[in-house]
Design a protein around this motif. Structure first.
Motif, PDB file in Angstrom:
ATOM      1  N   PHE A 122       0.815  -1.182  -0.035  1.00 14.73           N
ATOM      2  CA  PHE A 122      -0.162   0.012  -0.017  1.00 14.73           C
ATOM      3  C   PHE A 122       0.876   1.362  -0.258  1.00 14.73           C
ATOM      4  N   SER A 123       0.964   2.059  -1.279  1.00 16.60           N
ATOM      5  CA  SER A 123       1.570   3.201  -0.991  1.00 16.60           C
ATOM      6  C   SER A 123       0.985   4.696  -1.553  1.00 16.60           C
ATOM      7  N   TYR A 124       1.159   5.545  -1.187  1.00 14.39           N
ATOM      8  CA  TYR A 124       0.954   6.947  -1.567  1.00 14.39           C
ATOM      9  C   TYR A 124      -0.454   7.103  -1.875  1.00 14.39           C
ATOM     10  N   ASN A 125      -1.270   6.518  -0.791  1.00 11.71           N
ATOM     11  CA  ASN A 125      -2.804   6.675  -0.885  1.00 11.71           C
ATOM     12  C   ASN A 125      -3.116   7.989  -0.027  1.00 11.71           C
ATOM     13  N   THR A 126      -4.049   8.608   0.049  1.00  7.30           N
ATOM     14  CA  THR A 126      -4.516   9.904   0.776  1.00  7.30           C
ATOM     15  C   THR A 126      -5.913   9.663   1.181  1.00  7.30           C
ATOM     16  N   VAL A 127      -6.315   9.665   2.312  1.00  2.65           N
ATOM     17  CA  VAL A 127      -7.598   9.599   2.804  1.00  2.65           C
ATOM     18  C   VAL A 127      -7.594  10.788   4.116  1.00  2.65           C
ATOM     19  N   SER A 128      -8.806  10.555   4.747  1.00  5.51           N
ATOM     20  CA  SER A 128      -8.942  11.259   6.122  1.00  5.51           C
ATOM     21  C   SER A 128      -8.580  10.271   7.119  1.00  5.51           C
ATOM     22  N   SER A 129      -8.692   8.952   7.231  1.00  6.46           N
ATOM     23  CA  SER A 129      -8.118   8.151   8.024  1.00  6.46           C
ATOM     24  C   SER A 129      -8.095   6.933   7.347  1.00  6.46           C
ATOM     25  N   GLY A 130      -6.914   6.138   7.934  1.00  6.74           N
ATOM     26  CA  GLY A 130      -6.724   4.530   7.424  1.00  6.74           C
ATOM     27  C   GLY A 130      -6.075   4.738   5.900  1.00  6.74           C
ATOM     28  N   GLY A 131      -4.935   5.297   5.859  1.00 10.53           N
ATOM     29  CA  GLY A 131      -4.567   5.291   4.389  1.00 10.53           C
ATOM     30  C   GLY A 131      -4.478   3.972   3.503  1.00 10.53           C
ATOM     31  N   ALA A 132      -4.016   2.912   4.384  1.00 11.43           N
ATOM     32  CA  ALA A 132      -3.973   1.774   3.883  1.00 11.43           C
ATOM     33  C   ALA A 132      -5.464   0.718   4.205  1.00 11.43           C
ATOM     34  N   ILE A 133      -5.635   0.731   5.318  1.00  8.55           N
ATOM     35  CA  ILE A 133      -6.589  -0.207   5.646  1.00  8.55           C
ATOM     36  C   ILE A 133      -7.507   0.625   6.742  1.00  8.55           C
ATOM     37  N   ALA A 134      -8.617   0.661   6.656  1.00 11.02           N
ATOM     38  CA  ALA A 134      -9.762   0.951   7.906  1.00 11.02           C
ATOM     39  C   ALA A 134     -10.613  -0.187   8.043  1.00 11.02           C
ATOM     40  N   MET A 135     -10.662  -0.679   9.445  1.00  9.99           N
ATOM     41  CA  MET A 135     -11.288  -1.531   9.833  1.00  9.99           C
ATOM     42  C   MET A 135     -12.320  -1.216  11.075  1.00  9.99           C
ATOM     43  N   LEU A 136     -13.691  -1.587  11.045  1.00 14.75           N
ATOM     44  CA  LEU A 136     -14.330  -0.943  11.994  1.00 14.75           C
ATOM     45  C   LEU A 136     -15.526  -1.913  12.463  1.00 14.75           C
TER      46      LEU A 136
END
Length: 305
Positions: A210-224
C-alpha cells in the motif's frame, strides 16, 4: 430338473436414483458458478444477464467480448464462487462512468458492485491494473453480507471519491470479507475513511504493498466495528491521512495480527502516523518494523483501550 433364476432389481433402483441425483447436482453446481476470462480492457456492460455468457456484444456470435464489468455482472446473477482471470498480455482496465447506460443493475455504473463470492486473479509477473481515475468512485463495493472478494496479483489505482460519507477509496465491504494476495494498492485518494475499508467483516492481506494513498483516516486499511484483520509480509508506506492513522485504523474489532511487515514513512495530521488501534480486543505484532512515521501525536502507534 429345471432351475428358475430371478434377477433382483432391488439394488439397481436405488443406484439409478443416486446416479440421477449426482448428475443433477453436478449440473446444478456447474450452472451456479462461473469462470470468466476478461478479453477486453474497456468498461462495457454485459449484453444479456440471462444467458450465462460474459459478452458485451451479441451481434457477432463467433467472438466473445468479455470485460471485467460484464464478468462481475454475470457472476452476480449466480450463486457459488466465481473466478475471473485475464487474457494474457491484456493491458490496463480503465473504469468509466457509463452514464449512457440505462439499467437497474447497479454493477453497470460507476464502481464495481459485488453481491456474490468472486476471486479475481491478475497476471503473476506484471500485475493486472485497474485504473479508476476517470470515475469519482471506489473500485469495488461489496453490497451483500456474507460474500468474499479475493484479489490476487492485482494493482488498484486511481480510486477515490469526494463525498465524505463514501468510505473506501478502492474497496468497501459491509458485512463482507476482503482478501488481498500479492497486490499493489497505490495512488488512490478520498475525502473519507480508508483505502481498503471493512465494516463488520474480515480483511486478510498477504504479500502486498500500500503506497501513496491519501484519505482522512486509514491510508491503507480501515477496519471498523467487528471482524479480524490479518496483515502478513506486506509493506505500508508513503500514505497520508488528514485526520488519523495514515497506515492502519482499527476500531472496535475482534483482533489485529500483523506479521513480518513494514509500516514506514506514513504521515498523519492527527494521531497515529503508522497506526491507530482503538478498542481492539487482541492486538499482536511480530517481526514487523514500524519506523519514520509522523503525526501531531503518537507518530508510530496510537492505542486507545
Amino acid at each position: 430338473m429345471s432351475i428358475n433364476i430371478k434377477q433382483s432389481h432391488q439394488g439397481i433402483r436405488p443406484f439409478k436414483i443416486f446416479l440421477a441425483i449426482l448428475v443433477f447436482s453436478l449440473l446444478f453446481w456447474s450452472s451456479q458458478a462461473g469462470a470468466w476470462e476478461v478479453t477486453e480492457t474497456t468498461d462495457e456492460v454485459d449484453a444479456d444477464l440471462t444467458d450465462g455468457v460474459c459478452d458485451t456484444d451479441l451481434t457477432d456470435g463467433a467472438v466473445v467480448t468479455c470485460t471485467l464489468r460484464a464478468a462481475i455482472q454475470e457472476s452476480n446473477t449466480q450463486t457459488g464462487t466465481h473466478t475471473i482471470t485475464f487474457q494474457e498480455g491484456l493491458g490496463t482496465i480503465e473504469l468509466t462512468e457509463n452514464t449512457a447506460v440505462t439499467t437497474s443493475d447497479s454493477a453497470a455504473i460507476g464502481d464495481l458492485n459485488i453481491t456474490t463470492n468472486i476471486t479475481i486473479t491478475g497476471d503473476e509477473t506484471n500485475k493486472t491494473t485497474i485504473d479508476a481515475s476517470a470515475i469519482d468512485h471506489r473500485i469495488f463495493y461489496l453490497t451483500s453480507s456474507g460474500v468474499t472478494l479475493t484479489l490476487e496479483n492485482m494493482k488498484l489505482t486511481g480510486g477515490g471519491n469526494s463525498t465524505f460519507s463514501e468510505f473506501g477509496s478502492t474497496v468497501l465491504a459491509y458485512y463482507g470479507d476482503i482478501v488481498l494476495s500479492s497486490c499493489e494498492v497505490t495512488l488512490n485518494s478520498s475525502d473519507s475513511m480508508g483505502t481498503i475499508t471493512s465494516m463488520l467483516g474480515d480483511i486478510t492481506v498477504t504479500d502486498s504493498i500500500f503506497s501513496y494513498n491519501t484519505v482522512s483516516s486509514g491510508g491503507a486499511i480501515a477496519m471498523l466495528m467487528a471482524g479480524d484483520l490479518i496483515v502478513e509480509n506486506s509493506t505500508i508506506t508513503g500514505n497520508m491521512a488528514s485526520d488519523s492513522g495514515a497506515g492502519i485504523v482499527a476500531g472496535y474489532v475482534s483482533s489485529v495480527m500483523i506479521t513480518d511487515s513494514i509500516i514506514s514513512s506514513n504521515q498523519s495530521e492527527g494521531s497515529g502516523g503508522g497506526m491507530v488501534m482503538a478498542n481492539v480486543t487482541t492486538f499482536t505484532m511480530t517481526g514487523t518494523t514500524v519506523s519514520s512515521n509522523t503525526a501531531l501525536a503518537f507518530g508510530g502507534i496510537a492505542v486507545e483501550i
